[in-house]
Design an enzyme around this catalytic site. Structure first.
Site, short mmCIF file in Angstrom:
data_model
loop_
_atom_site.label_atom_id
_atom_site.label_comp_id
_atom_site.label_asym_id
_atom_site.label_seq_id
_atom_site.Cartn_x
_atom_site.Cartn_y
_atom_site.Cartn_z
N HIS A 81 -3.50 -5.46 0.67
CA HIS A 81 -2.99 -5.79 1.95
C HIS A 81 -2.84 -7.16 1.62
O HIS A 81 -4.17 -7.91 2.47
CB HIS A 81 -3.72 -5.05 2.77
CG HIS A 81 -3.44 -3.77 3.33
ND1 HIS A 81 -2.60 -3.26 3.93
CD2 HIS A 81 -3.86 -2.05 2.38
CE1 HIS A 81 -2.61 -1.75 3.90
NE2 HIS A 81 -3.38 -1.40 3.07
N CYS B 19 0.54 -1.03 -0.02
CA CYS B 19 -0.10 0.04 -0.45
C CYS B 19 0.96 1.17 0.35
O CYS B 19 1.34 1.28 -1.16
CB CYS B 19 -0.81 -0.39 1.12
SG CYS B 19 -2.66 1.22 1.12
N GLU C 232 -1.16 -8.60 3.55
CA GLU C 232 -1.38 -9.43 4.88
C GLU C 232 -2.35 -10.22 5.92
O GLU C 232 -2.32 -10.84 6.41
CB GLU C 232 -0.52 -8.49 5.70
CG GLU C 232 -1.15 -7.45 5.77
CD GLU C 232 -1.34 -6.17 5.21
OE1 GLU C 232 -0.44 -5.99 3.97
OE2 GLU C 232 -1.88 -5.14 5.55
N1 GLN Z 1 -2.12 6.60 2.76
C1 GLN Z 1 -2.04 5.55 1.30
C2 GLN Z 1 -3.44 6.64 0.54
O1 GLN Z 1 -4.73 6.35 1.47
C3 GLN Z 1 -1.94 4.88 1.69
C4 GLN Z 1 -3.17 3.10 2.95
C5 GLN Z 1 -2.27 2.03 3.22
O2 GLN Z 1 -1.33 1.96 3.33
N2 GLN Z 1 -2.87 1.49 3.87
O3 GLN Z 1 -3.66 5.55 -0.08
#
Ligand code: GLN
Length: 527
Positions: free
Chosen positions: A496, A377, A498
């Site tokens: 994600h 992300c 994970e």
């Molecule tokens: N802050 C970044 C976004 O909003 C990444 C978000 C995250 O890593 N969950 O896109």
């Protein structure tokens, strides 16, 4: 019709109620029963989405897009049952539902009260799975005696009275402290917390006693007498090296048979042994160790990266290796000095500018030194910025999140719109022959998202010319995965992974990372 098990906690928080509940669920599941779990959190926030990870650890994201307590991650990892919006409740969502109903005039002029209106709403949240699962385990967050938890406990009391003892069981998790100067384990805090439960009208059927020392039979008898539970229902929860060993420790104490008897349930098969065998093998010493850095900003609080650390741990377990996680603080630690000796680098998700420059420096180091790298992300967004700045030499390239004045925003708000958060499962199509394709062994995957920003695909050709190419797309428009061909393992994803790791089923990206790290080093053995 489902049977129900409530798990409450006493004496102190952080007793591992979630892990205890999930371990019991696992033992019932290994006997062929269908088990689901529900979390009730007494705080007033609608969900932990807006809570600082310092307050509440990571936010676990479900496939259907709930931002939920990290206990749901434990439930999913133990039970391998997908969690949904229906598996998580907070005081906030309960009051919101009741107040919305009141505004629609649906209470026909009645005074709306905690009992029965709030408790009725809570009770309605206990039963979404009752037709599809044999057992629903409901964990009530917080500690008995907290003001906020009272409506949940009252709802549990009403529910038990209505459904009967053969259908509802109460398990109380408590702490038996060891007083070193007296050389004694103490039962009094447990007696008090059971009394507190009784005042509310709930009596525990089983006690789960967290303890650093073994409980003697005398002590169990004493707890049994004072807390009014059968001696065999006093279960010891000793500290275990791996949380996945807890089901086995409970199994040896006969908790599953006791629960089946009390709830008048029958096992559908003998407990399947493969899970126990896998955990036994995976938790033995003498394995190769790989050092993996999680490079983020909440390095002091391990729970902030719980699912990432668990994914590394589980991938290690499946590869006959120990993943030794080192938390790097990208704001405070010296980069790259702090990365020396790492066999793999993970830059996890995150929000806000703090620590971002350090994350970009970690990625540069992984790229240049051919260290296996997984970006998640925000980690992918930083990989894009790193390539734009250092390879494509795009002047003033950045993310509009971090630098409003940047000339070349390689990471921008989704659809250019403020306030849009992409949540839950979305599909990515994978490029044939890519590392992603090789790892997943398929060309279409669904993974969980939680982000407001995205890789501005207008820059994809410029970065591809410098070796960072998009190997996964959502609908041919949204870059989901980037990787490098000139590196043994360099992959970063907008989603994600994970949240989808399980014992015996490590996530392909983490599995690949650990394999790459093992290939990359002359493996040392643990003692
Ligand atoms: N802050 C970044 C976004 O909003 C990444 C978000 C995250 O890593 N969950 O896109």
């Amino acid at each position: 019709m489902s049977k129900f098990i409530f798990v409450t906690g006493g004496v102190v928080s952080s007793l591992g109620k979630g892990i205890s509940g999930a371990s019991i669920g696992k033992l019932l599941q290994l006997r062929g029963l269908k088990v689901n779990m529900i979390k009730c959190d007494p705080y007033i926030n609608i969900d932990p989405g807006t809570l600082s990870p310092y307050q509440h650890g990571e936010v676990f994201v479900t496939a259907d897009g709930a931002e939920a307590d990290l206990d749901l991650g434990t439930y999913e990892r133990f039970l391998d049952v997908p969690m949904t919006k229906k598996n998580t409740n907070t005081t906030g969502t309960i009051y919101q539902a009741v107040i919305d109903r009141e505004r629609r005039g649906e209470y026909n002029g009645q005074t709306v009260q905690v009992v029965p209106h709030i408790t009725n709403e809570i009770k309605s949240r206990f039963t979404p799975f009752e037709n599809d699962f044999d057992v629903t385990i409901i964990e009530i967050g917080g500690t008995v005696g907290d003001i906020e938890g009272l409506p949940f406990l009252e709802a549990a009391r009403q529910f038990k009275t209505a459904r009967g003892r053969e259908n509802v069981l109460n398990i109380h998790a408590t702490l038996i402290p060891y007083i070193a100067s007296a050389g004694e384990l103490k039962t009094k805090p447990t007696q008090h917390s059971v009394n507190k439960l009784r005042e509310i009208g709930l009596d525990p059927d089983i006690l789960i006693c967290r303890t650093e020392r073994p409980l003697s039979q005398d002590l169990k008898n004493k707890l049994s007498l004072f807390c009014s539970v059968a001696p065999e229902a006093v279960i010891e929860a000793a500290d275990v090296a791996s949380i996945y060993q807890l089901p086995q420790s409970f199994e040896k104490q006969g908790i599953a048979e006791l629960i089946l008897k009390r709830l008048n349930l029958k096992a559908k098969k003998k407990p399947a042994a493969d899970w126990f065998k896998f955990i036994d093998k995976a938790t033995k010493g003498g394995k190769k160790v790989v050092k993996v850095g999680i490079c983020g900003k909440y390095s002091e609080l391990k729970d902030a990266y719980k699912s990432v650390a668990e994914s590394l741990n589980l991938a290690g377990m499946s590869n006959n290796a120990d993943a030794d996680v080192k938390y790097i603080n990208t704001q405070k630690d010296q980069i790259p000095a702090a990365l020396k000796g790492l066999d793999a680098i993970v830059v996890p998700g995150g929000f806000g500018q703090r620590g971002v420059e350090g994350k970009i420096a970690c990625i540069k180091y992984a790229r240049e030194n051919k260290i296996p790298f997984l970006g998640i992300c925000l980690g992918m967004q930083c990989a894009v910025i790193e390539a734009a700045r250092n390879l494509a030499k795009l002047e003033n390239a950045d993310s509009s999140e971090f630098n409003a004045g940047c000339k070349n925003p390689v990471v921008t708000l989704i659809g250019g719109q403020k306030g849009v958060m992409r949540l839950g499962d979305w599909e990515s199509k994978l490029e044939r022959g890519s590392l992603a394709h090789k790892l997943y062994k398929k060309t279409s995957v669904r993974e969980r998202h939680r982000h407001r920003y995205e890789f501005n695909s207008a820059y994809a050709p410029a970065l591809e010319a410098r070796g960072l190419y998009v190997s996964g797309w959502h609908k041919n428009s949204l870059p989901e995965i980037v990787e490098r061909r000139d590196h043994p393992f360099f992959i970063a994803v907008q989603f994600h992974p994970e949240f989808a790791s399980r014992p015996m089923k490590p996530h392909p990206l983490f599995d690949g990372l650990i394999k790459a790290a093992l290939n990359n080093k002359k493996a040392k053995k643990t003692k």
